[in-house]
Design a protein around this motif. Structure first.
Motif: not given
Length: 340
Positions: A168-177, A204-210
């Motif tokens: 199990v893993a968590s990430y932030d700031k989008g898949l690419y970042h 969480y709301p959609r991120d237009p950059h990631d």
């Protein structure tokens, strides 16, 4: 003993600015890492932004600065080039540095947003025989390398964790970042990704950059859950591996602290075992993930080690990210990868 010259392209946060954070353990930036390792020296700083170069002058007044990258490569002829620019410029700079036949390239993650661009950059490095390293920084860490070899060795039945069945893993700031680090770390421990299933984050709301998705990733013998968590309030950045004999947690930026939890007989149920949370072994001294990167590159150049984080590894992570995007666009439909 040879001392290698290092040029840092990109004087932003990870290239230079992070060392201004008084709480971070040094080295906190690539420039600082080059000055702290006894086998390297900081020979040049480059950026197309004048404000970034002005900050570079304040921190390193005696180091030559360039706004023209090609001119820097000709004038300084660095042994090692570190690319710490925005992702859309990575591949072009990798190709340029390879063409100038530097001895090694370290590129920040992600290697690219486009699979074909990544392949072309890798091809250029092969053509000019320049080793390409990608800064999925946890791969270089000696503590994480130690536990990974223990889990993936042929003696896995005798280890503290046993065969891993779930993660199990968590990430932030989008898949690419941010996600690229965690996908790479899952691959590092569990092997190639065989399939993915993802849906857009509904919390969480959609991120237009990631890209923000919640997903399942299938490996040989194990499945991993990858969840997006917004770090605006606090950073989670954790990963847990569940084996047949116990649990391992990578905590504190996913690896600065490593927790090992075994099992015990249940006090409430006969013939039932549970995780023994009363006996948690914690290892991992305070350290910077950047400390071992340049020493590893030098060891590879001098034949004492083999690369642990290559362009090919980064390409596979990028292919997993693209598969996650495809799955999310199809409302979680499973996408099979040939070589993820």
């Amino acid at each position: 003993m040879k001392k290698y010259t290092v040029a840092v392209i990109g004087c932003g946060w990870i290239g230079l600015g992070a060392q201004l954070d008084p709480l971070r353990i040094a080295p906190a930036s690539h420039a600082q890492a080059a000055t702290m390792y006894r086998r390297t020296s900081l020979a040049a700083l480059a950026d197309t932004d004048r404000r970034s170069l002005a900050r570079a002058k304040q921190l390193y007044p005696d180091v030559p600065r360039f706004s023209d990258i090609a001119r820097m490569l000709v004038t300084v002829q660095p042994d090692i080039v570190i690319i710490a620019t925005s992702p859309e410029s990575h591949c072009a700079l990798v190709r340029l540095a390879a063409k100038h036949r530097v001895q090694a390239i370290l590129c920040e993650k992600p290697i690219a947003h486009d699979v074909q661009e990544a392949r072309e950059a890798i091809r250029a490095c092969r053509t000019y025989r320049v080793p390409l390293f990608v800064n999925h920084s946890r791969r270089f860490d000696p503590w994480i390398r130690k536990f990974r070899e223990n889990l993936r060795g042929g003696y896995v039945r005798d280890t503290f964790l046993g065969p891993v069945r779930m993660a199990v893993a968590s990430y932030d700031k989008g898949l690419y970042h941010g996600g690229t680090h965690f996908i790479d770390l899952l691959r590092y421990f569990l092997g190639n990704v065989r399939w993915v299933s993802a849906v857009p984050s509904t919390v969480y709301p959609r991120d237009p950059h990631d890209v923000r998705v919640d997903a399942l990733l299938g490996f040989d013998g194990a499945t991993a859950a990858l969840q997006y968590f917004d770090s605006a309030q606090y950073s989670l950045s954790e990963m847990s591996f569940f084996g047949e004999k116990g649990r391992m947690n990578l905590k504190h930026e996913s690896g600065l602290t490593i927790e090992i939890i075994g099992t015990r007989a249940s006090d409430e149920y006969s013939s039932y075992r549970e995780l023994n949370d009363e006996r948690v072994k914690r290892v991992g001294p305070p350290r910077s993930f950047l400390t071992p990167v340049l020493p590893h590159i030098v060891d590879c150049l001098e034949g004492r080690d083999v690369p642990v984080s290559t362009g090919e590894d980064a390409l596979r992570v990028l292919m997993v990210i693209r598969a996650l995007e495809q799955s999310a666009q199809k409302d979680g439909k499973r996408v099979v990868l040939r070589n993820g």
